[in-house]
Design a protein around this motif. Sequence first.
Motif: not given
Length: 267
Positions: A11, A13, A43, A47, A49, A72-73, A100-102
């Motif tokens: 990931l 981020a 992706y 991943e 984000a 993702k965000y 929002c995923s995270y």
Amino acid sequence: MADKTSGRTPLMAGNWKMNLNHQEAVVLVQKLAWTLADKRHDYSAVEVAIFPPYTDIRSVQTLIDADRIPIKYGAQNVSTRENGAYTGEVSASMLAKLGCSYVIVGHSERREHYGETDEWVALKAKIALKHGMTPIVCVGEGLAQRREGNHLGFCTDQVDRSLGGLTATEVAGIVIAYEPVWAIGTGETATPQDAEEVCAGIRQQIETSYGGPAADSVRILYGGSVKPNNVAALMTEPDIDGALVGGASLHVDDFAAICRYYDLPVL
Ligand code: PGA
């Protein structure tokens, strides 16, 4: 292609912190999506984000949904409360509604400037999970603990307290970010060996507290001055599953390069 053998999807981020208004956010997301599309970024292999300020999230959601961008965000913070008379707070249900995923919880800047304690961080992780979002729980020692050689114990204690109240199944699905405070925004990066020492120690602690399956699947990121010139070496370490990137995530070419760390030389 990503050569991680752990089975954990890396990931990358991007924590924008208090930068970029909603119009600038849209421009950055568009450029990032184009840059990664150009390189046919997979992706599902790595991943990606981003974490814009609250005021940008609706615009980011609209763009990402409309153009079906697989980025993702999430949010940089969340309230410990469900709703009500808490002026200035933003609830987990509001963030979930924005797709929002995270949610980042317990970033060292919030611990330092806003007095967030491990107990608060645990409440935030819990409420994010309750609303279907994945918390990214941040821990990390300051320079004093590092100099005393107490960094590992400091971080594993923070992990223990910041995950208080979560089940083993919940812990298996979360993300932990190890960010030594002395390396954030300073240009000082922990060496890959320093970062691995703590990330491996955190995984060991998760195994002790929550069991092997949780330790095997929890993703642990490194954060602190991650740049295109150091990410590839960090990612060769077995317990580092990605990066939480501050400054470099505001520069499309740098962040896209970090997302494609496997194309970069290990320096
Ligand atoms: P930095 O920030 O990459 O600018 O050091 C990392 C972070 O605070 O998450």
